[in-house]
Design a protein around this motif. Structure first.
Motif, short mmCIF file in Angstrom:
data_model
loop_
_atom_site.label_atom_id
_atom_site.label_comp_id
_atom_site.label_asym_id
_atom_site.label_seq_id
_atom_site.Cartn_x
_atom_site.Cartn_y
_atom_site.Cartn_z
N GLU A 1 0.86 -1.17 0.00
CA GLU A 1 0.00 0.00 0.00
C GLU A 1 0.90 1.23 0.00
N VAL A 2 0.81 2.03 -1.05
CA VAL A 2 1.67 3.21 -1.20
C VAL A 2 0.80 4.46 -1.15
N VAL A 3 1.04 5.31 -0.16
CA VAL A 3 0.29 6.56 0.00
C VAL A 3 1.12 7.69 -0.62
N ILE A 4 0.50 8.44 -1.51
CA ILE A 4 1.21 9.44 -2.30
C ILE A 4 0.55 10.80 -2.14
N ASP A 5 1.35 11.82 -1.92
CA ASP A 5 0.88 13.20 -1.81
C ASP A 5 1.13 13.93 -3.12
N ILE A 6 0.11 14.67 -3.58
CA ILE A 6 0.24 15.55 -4.74
C ILE A 6 0.03 16.97 -4.25
N GLU B 1 -3.79 17.14 -1.78
CA GLU B 1 -4.33 15.94 -2.42
C GLU B 1 -3.48 14.73 -2.08
N SER B 2 -4.16 13.63 -1.80
CA SER B 2 -3.47 12.37 -1.52
C SER B 2 -4.22 11.23 -2.19
N GLY B 3 -3.54 10.13 -2.38
CA GLY B 3 -4.17 8.94 -2.93
C GLY B 3 -3.38 7.71 -2.56
N VAL C 1 5.25 15.85 -6.00
CA VAL C 1 4.63 14.54 -5.76
C VAL C 1 5.61 13.70 -4.95
N SER C 2 5.20 13.29 -3.77
CA SER C 2 6.12 12.57 -2.89
C SER C 2 5.44 11.37 -2.26
N ILE C 3 6.24 10.44 -1.78
CA ILE C 3 5.73 9.23 -1.14
C ILE C 3 5.57 9.51 0.35
N TYR C 4 4.34 9.35 0.84
CA TYR C 4 4.08 9.63 2.24
C TYR C 4 4.29 8.40 3.12
#
Length: 360
Positions: free
Chosen positions: A143-148, A152-154, A349-352
């Motif tokens: 499960e990879v949580v990504i911030d834009i 915004e996150s996804g 865009v980074s990996i949270y």
């Protein structure tokens, strides 16, 4: 999110491979988010975890905010439009218009708007393609949580083919979690006058490059920058030593189990993680293009150029992948050479967060 809660979510996901209700939450003009929020202040980790836990507990559906009333500018600068209509872009020095480099004009859409496409024009909200057929046994789920940007996150849920590509998947799981360490630990633990850290997507992980609608790159652009940022330092210092690329023999026996013929496949360089990009990167930049997820068929990655080792496993993740692939980019090589669409994303865009769970 507590460990037990996250574990329960991943176990349920693995057991059914059914779509779960994560998705992504977009924001433009600070759109009201009265249903679900997958984003909290970066300096409030506890609050962020509680919000994510609330989302899981409530099994919330994919949220696409209303943007009907959002005031957004048009995409292409007026000078570029005029010179293209008149056919004199080169004569008047409008290089952007001459080569078709739409981004950068004063009248363009907001790069943080999910409707803002790679060419700087407003369009429809991106929609996900079908989940790839499962052709190999999935042994691990990530499960990879990504911030834009800031609002915004996804989430991407990824499955890996650990039985058919054991060495490549093992290397990938190290990169996603504890990190790849190719230098002897003794050199750093016994006071040898140097310092370093395993290279991991959790430390300084970003999306450094996007080929619009086709490929989303994941990696660590600079080990030194990631090291210093994680420790609150201005620089890594002269004593910092980046991790070298892994031995190419580590993964050479893994087969090429499928072609790059559908969206949602995870691919690594044929020589393994650390061998992406142009091949001329320094050791500090060796993991900038660690792996890719394709948002469409990319035959150019076949014939030994890339090795598919996994796939996206649910519909909300496919929708978020489409969102990532549609983010406007800095044009050309590192945003320097005009006329090319691929490049680093305009919003940060980074990996949270990353969590990995084996399939029982």
């Amino acid at each position: 999110m507590t460990v037990s809660r996250r574990t329960s979510l991943l176990v349920a996901l693995v057991a059914t491979f059914a779509p779960i209700s994560w998705g992504w939450v977009a924001s433009n003009s600070r759109i009201q988010r009265d249903a679900v929020v997958l984003r909290a202040k970066k300096n409030d980790n506890i609050g962020r975890r509680k919000l994510l836990e609330t989302v899981v507990a409530g099994s919330a559906a994919l949220v696409v905010p209303s943007v009907a009333n959002a005031a957004v500018q048009r995409a292409v600068g007026g000078a570029e439009i005029d010179c293209r209509e008149q056919g004199n872009c080169l004569e008047i020095g409008q290089l952007d218009g001459a080569v078709g480099w739409n981004w950068g004009g004063k009248d363009r859409c907001d790069a943080s708007d999910p409707r803002c496409g790679p060419d700087g024009k407003l369009g429809d909200l991106p929609t996900g393609k079908p989940i790839p057929a499962v052709t190999s046994k999935i042994t691990h789920v990530a499960e990879v949580v990504i911030d834009i940007g800031r609002e915004e996150s996804g989430v991407l849920h990824l499955g890996f083919y650990g039985e058919e590509c054991p060495a490549s998947v093992r290397q990938m799981l190290q990169f996603l979690t504890s990190g790849i360490a190719t230098t002897s630990k003794l050199a750093f633990e016994n006071g040898m006058g140097v310092k370093s850290s395993p290279v991991s997507l959790l430390q300084g992980g970003k999306i450094p490059d996007i080929v619009p609608g086709k490929v989303v790159d994941f990696g660590v652009p600079s080990q030194a920058a990631a090291y210093s940022r994680a420790r609150g330092l201005r620089t890594a210092g002269d004593e910092f030593v980046p991790q070298p690329r892994p031995n190419v023999d580590d993964t050479k026996d893994d087969p090429f189990v499928r072609q790059h013929d559908v969206a949602g496949l995870i691919t690594v360089p044929s020589k393994g993680i650390g061998y992406g990009g142009s091949g001329f990167e320094s050791e500090d930049e060796a993991f900038e293009s660690a792996f890719q997820i394709i948002a469409d068929a990319v035959p150019a990655l076949d014939k030994g150029k890339g090795r598919v080792i996994g796939q996206v496993i649910d519909e909300p993740s496919m929708a978020f992948l489409a969102r990532l692939a549609s983010i406007p980019t800095k044009k050309g090589i590192k945003g320097v050479v005009p006329g090319l669409n691929s490049g680093p994303p305009l919003p940060k865009v980074s990996i949270y967060d990353v969590t990995v769970k084996p399939v029982q």
